[in-house]
Design an enzyme around this catalytic site. Structure first.
Site, PDB file in Angstrom:
ATOM      1  N   GLU A  16     -41.066  86.395 -44.968  1.00 41.86           N
ATOM      2  CA  GLU A  16     -40.220  84.923 -44.695  1.00 41.86           C
ATOM      3  C   GLU A  16     -40.324  83.409 -44.346  1.00 41.86           C
ATOM      4  OE1 GLU A  16     -37.548  83.162 -44.317  1.00 41.86           O
ATOM      5  OE2 GLU A  16     -35.805  84.156 -43.980  1.00 41.86           O
ATOM      6  N   ARG A 106     -33.602  87.530 -31.724  1.00 43.08           N
ATOM      7  CA  ARG A 106     -34.485  86.945 -32.339  1.00 43.08           C
ATOM      8  C   ARG A 106     -34.543  85.639 -32.390  1.00 43.08           C
ATOM      9  NH1 ARG A 106     -35.681  87.492 -37.323  1.00 43.08           N
ATOM     10  NH2 ARG A 106     -34.776  89.134 -38.841  1.00 43.08           N
ATOM     11  N   ASN A 158     -31.254  80.407 -40.265  1.00 41.36           N
ATOM     12  CA  ASN A 158     -31.906  79.450 -41.360  1.00 41.36           C
ATOM     13  C   ASN A 158     -32.431  78.623 -41.983  1.00 41.36           C
ATOM     14  OD1 ASN A 158     -33.580  82.623 -42.950  1.00 41.36           O
ATOM     15  ND2 ASN A 158     -30.996  83.690 -42.353  1.00 41.36           N
ATOM     16  N   ASP A 210     -30.042  81.503 -47.359  1.00 41.90           N
ATOM     17  CA  ASP A 210     -31.552  81.993 -46.702  1.00 41.90           C
ATOM     18  C   ASP A 210     -31.651  80.871 -46.669  1.00 41.90           C
ATOM     19  OD1 ASP A 210     -33.002  83.324 -45.439  1.00 41.90           O
ATOM     20  OD2 ASP A 210     -33.020  85.473 -46.693  1.00 41.90           O
TER      21      ASP A 210
END
Length: 302
Positions: A16, A106, A158, A210
């Site tokens: 990521e 988170r 995202n 995403d």
């Protein structure tokens, strides 16, 4: 010229947050569930990584520093020191802020706007994998050590991108299956007047939006988790311009890099949610031949 897809880094569990550093000519990214940060130098094919103490949601270089980075570790925004060498230890230089004290959330993704302000968000507790508690996260702006909440009731924060010409900020909450557009004030960093500009379901796209980036034409490039693709979107018209197929199902994020910022780097995951994800799932890919260029990534201004 047809796009060419090449695997450039070996698979990780949850790649990521890719960031291209023009000064170092290096790609930085994270593997959240592996608790690792990564550096890849295409010119030498060098790939280095090291482990942190917790899930790390992003990595962005600190502007003007040779070895300092801002990272999102669980719910904390930290400045760490890392020499970029494989397996070498990191040092926490400074804790900038902690968000959502005592909550089971988170930090998931973050980037800097053109002025070096950090925008990043959180996501709800995920147990088991793929089952995220909705509406528990938020989107924040970090200037120095000052945190401002910009949006709440976010399920999975995202992709982020800015267009100075259009005075626009684009943002993704994956659960919406849509892309948001806000009016963006570059002087203050404030955002307002949210609207949705691209609906994946209405465009018959399977999977969830995403990570995201933008090219010099003002068009978006959107990773689709569980969709095996990256979408090329005109945000002004809401039109899907192109769909780039990737040899991994869980595509997580994208960023333009390379000497001329004409290589699209793509991260992916190999999470076993409903079925095993076999190699090259989890790898980082380079896509060339797209005929567009990206914008330089800003570092974080302390």
């Amino acid at each position: 010229m047809a796009p060419r897809v090449e695997k450039v880094c070996e698979p990780v569990l949850l790649g990521e947050g890719p960031h291209w550093d023009c000064k170092r000519q290096a790609l930085y990214y994270v593997s959240i569930q592996d608790h690792t940060i990564h550096k890849y130098v295409p010119a030498t094919n060098e790939h280095c990584k090291t482990k942190l103490e917790g899930r790390v949601g992003f990595i962005v270089p600190v502007e003007g520093s040779a070895d300092q980075f801002v990272v999102g570790l669980e719910r904390r925004f930290l400045v760490i020191q890392w020499d970029g060498k494989d397996g070498s230890k990191t040092k926490v230089v400074k804790e900038l802020a902690e968000v959502e004290h005592g909550r089971n959330t988170r930090i998931n993704d973050a980037k800097c706007d053109p002025r070096g302000r950090l925008y990043g968000g959180t996501m709800g507790h995920e147990e088991p994998l793929g089952n995220i508690e909705p509406n528990k996260g938020s989107l924040y702006r970090l200037v120095g050590t000052t945190v401002t909440k910009l949006a709440d009731r976010i399920s999975c924060s995202n992709g982020l991108a800015w267009d100075l010409k259009e005075k626009a900020f684009y943002y993704v909450d994956s659960f919406e299956h849509n892309v948001r557009r806000y009016d963006y004030d570059v002087e203050t960093g404030d955002i307002s007047n949210m609207k949705h500009i691209f609906d994946l379901k209405a465009n018959n796209i399977e999977g969830a939006p995403d990570g995201m980036t933008i090219d010099t034409d003002g068009n978006l490039w959107l990773a689709v988790f569980n969709g095996s693709c990256v979408l090329h979107i005109n945000p002004k018209t809401g039109k899907l311009l192109q769909k780039i197929a990737l040899p991994a199902k869980q595509i997580t994020s994208v960023i333009f890099g390379g000497k001329d910022l004409d290589v699209l780097y793509v991260t992916s995951a190999k999470l076993t949610i409903t079925e095993e994800q076999k190699p090259p799932c989890g790898a980082c890919f380079a896509v060339t031949g797209l005929g567009v260029k990206g914008l330089p990534n800003a570092g974080f201004k302390l």
